[in-house]
Design an enzyme around this catalytic site. Structure first.
Site, mmCIF file in Angstrom:
data_model
loop_
_atom_site.group_PDB
_atom_site.id
_atom_site.type_symbol
_atom_site.label_atom_id
_atom_site.label_comp_id
_atom_site.label_asym_id
_atom_site.label_seq_id
_atom_site.Cartn_x
_atom_site.Cartn_y
_atom_site.Cartn_z
ATOM 1 N N SER A 63 -1.044 39.735 5.610
ATOM 2 C CA SER A 63 -0.432 39.323 4.345
ATOM 3 C C SER A 63 -0.163 37.828 4.353
ATOM 4 C CB SER A 63 0.869 40.097 4.109
ATOM 5 O OG SER A 63 0.613 41.474 3.952
ATOM 6 N N GLU A 64 0.415 37.329 5.441
ATOM 7 C CA GLU A 64 0.634 35.893 5.591
ATOM 8 C C GLU A 64 0.486 35.470 7.049
ATOM 9 O OE1 GLU A 64 2.995 36.736 1.808
ATOM 10 O OE2 GLU A 64 3.256 37.519 3.836
ATOM 11 N N THR A 65 0.198 34.197 7.217
ATOM 12 C CA THR A 65 0.157 33.537 8.522
ATOM 13 C C THR A 65 0.979 32.262 8.396
ATOM 14 O OG1 THR A 65 -2.039 34.413 9.051
ATOM 15 C CG2 THR A 65 -1.340 32.427 10.229
#
Length: 317
Positions: A63-65
């Site tokens: 979903s996010e980094t």
């Protein structure tokens, strides 16, 4: 089979030594490992271009980094630790589970901030403080609580048009509650659904959703309904977007508790629990509270547990 740790060696290169970037994987808003929302954290992103950060986020496929950009200790003490957040498609000004997860990793690993009671991240929306309680020996990971920016309340959405954008009928929406845009740094359309049964079959058509959102004051949808009495949670949430489904959305949860308090659905200052990720077998527990005085909502807190699960090393030319 040997239990000795594996030593990672960079790939051989005939021309130049590769650049090496260490990263960690953590589960955020998780009660146990392999639950909650996964996050990749690059612990020292100095030397990476914007394009490389975006490419690495695509490589991670989460979903996010997040990318930590270390600065001098005196700067970090005054302004916080600089962090940038990317989805597979874009950089975000703010997101909840990357904020909590990155701060939790710093709480345990930062050279000058280990076990600090509070870690502040310097994000595109400004400084976001995250406070921690000391873990007990029996606990997995660490429990932290972030204070989000005060909410702003936007448009009330037309129910007929909204239902079509969500792939639902108007009867699937809660008849007594409005769908409204709320932002604590990221604008979400909070959509109250009629029941858990509606939530279970939610499958948002993304092309329709994107067309709708581009014409609205919201960036994403956050769909909520009351949780089962046996779940131990108060509200049940789902968040589907261009990257699939999010197991836990901390930014949306801050917007949701602000919405609930504003509309008299949660008590001012009283913590409640939002569950998310149930349908995708990544159960998440998000602890939230907010305060209202008159019509002004503030003191938005979003907390949960972060559990480290893996470490790695990435090589770039």
């Amino acid at each position: 089979m040997s239990n000795q740790p594996v030593t990672l060696h960079p790939p051989s290169s005939p021309s130049a030594s590769p650049r090496v970037f260490d990263y960690a994987l953590v589960d955020v808003f998780a009660e146990s490992s392999l639950q909650g929302n996964q996050l990749a954290i690059f612990s020292d992103a100095r030397g990476l271009s914007d394009e490389e950060m975006q490419a690495l986020a695509r490589e991670m496929k989460l979903s996010e980094t997040t990318f930590i950009l270390p600065r001098a200790p005196e700067v970090e003490r005054e302004r916080g630790v600089q962090v940038r957040i990317f989805t597979v498609a874009e950089e975000l000004q703010f997101a909840g589970h990357p904020t909590l997860g990155t701060a939790s990793w710093l709480y345990q690993n930062h050279a000058t901030l280990p076990d600090a009671e509070q870690v502040t991240l310097d994000l595109r929306v400004g400084p976001i403080p995250v406070r921690f309680r000391a873990p007990t020996p029996a606990e997995q990971g660490v429990f932290g609580t972030m204070k989000q920016n005060d909410p702003t309340f936007g448009d009330i959405h037309d129910r007929v048009t909204l239902a079509d954008a969500l792939g639902l009928s108007i009867d699937d929406l809660d008849p007594d509650l409005p769908a409204q845009t709320v932002s604590t740094g990221m604008a979400f359309c909070i959509v109250p659904l009629k029941s858990l049964a509606v939530a279970a079959r939610l499958e948002i058509p993304q092309q329709k959703a994107r067309t709708y959102l581009e014409r609205s004051d919201a960036k994403f949808f956050h769909c909520i309904t009351r949780a089962s009495a046996s779940s131990g949670a108060d509200w049940h949430a789902r968040m589907q977007f261009y990257n699939g489904e999010d197991p836990a959305t901390g930014s949306a949860s801050g917007c949701t508790i602000a919405y609930l308090v504003r509309h008299g659905l949660a008590a001012s200052g009283k913590p409640i629990v939002i569950e998310q990720g149930i349908e995708m077998l990544r159960p998440s527990r998000i602890h939230v509270s907010a305060t209202i005085a008159g019509e002004t909502v503030s003191e938005v807190f979003v907390g949960g547990r972060t559990i480290p699960v893996a470490m790695g090393r990435l090589f770039l030319p």
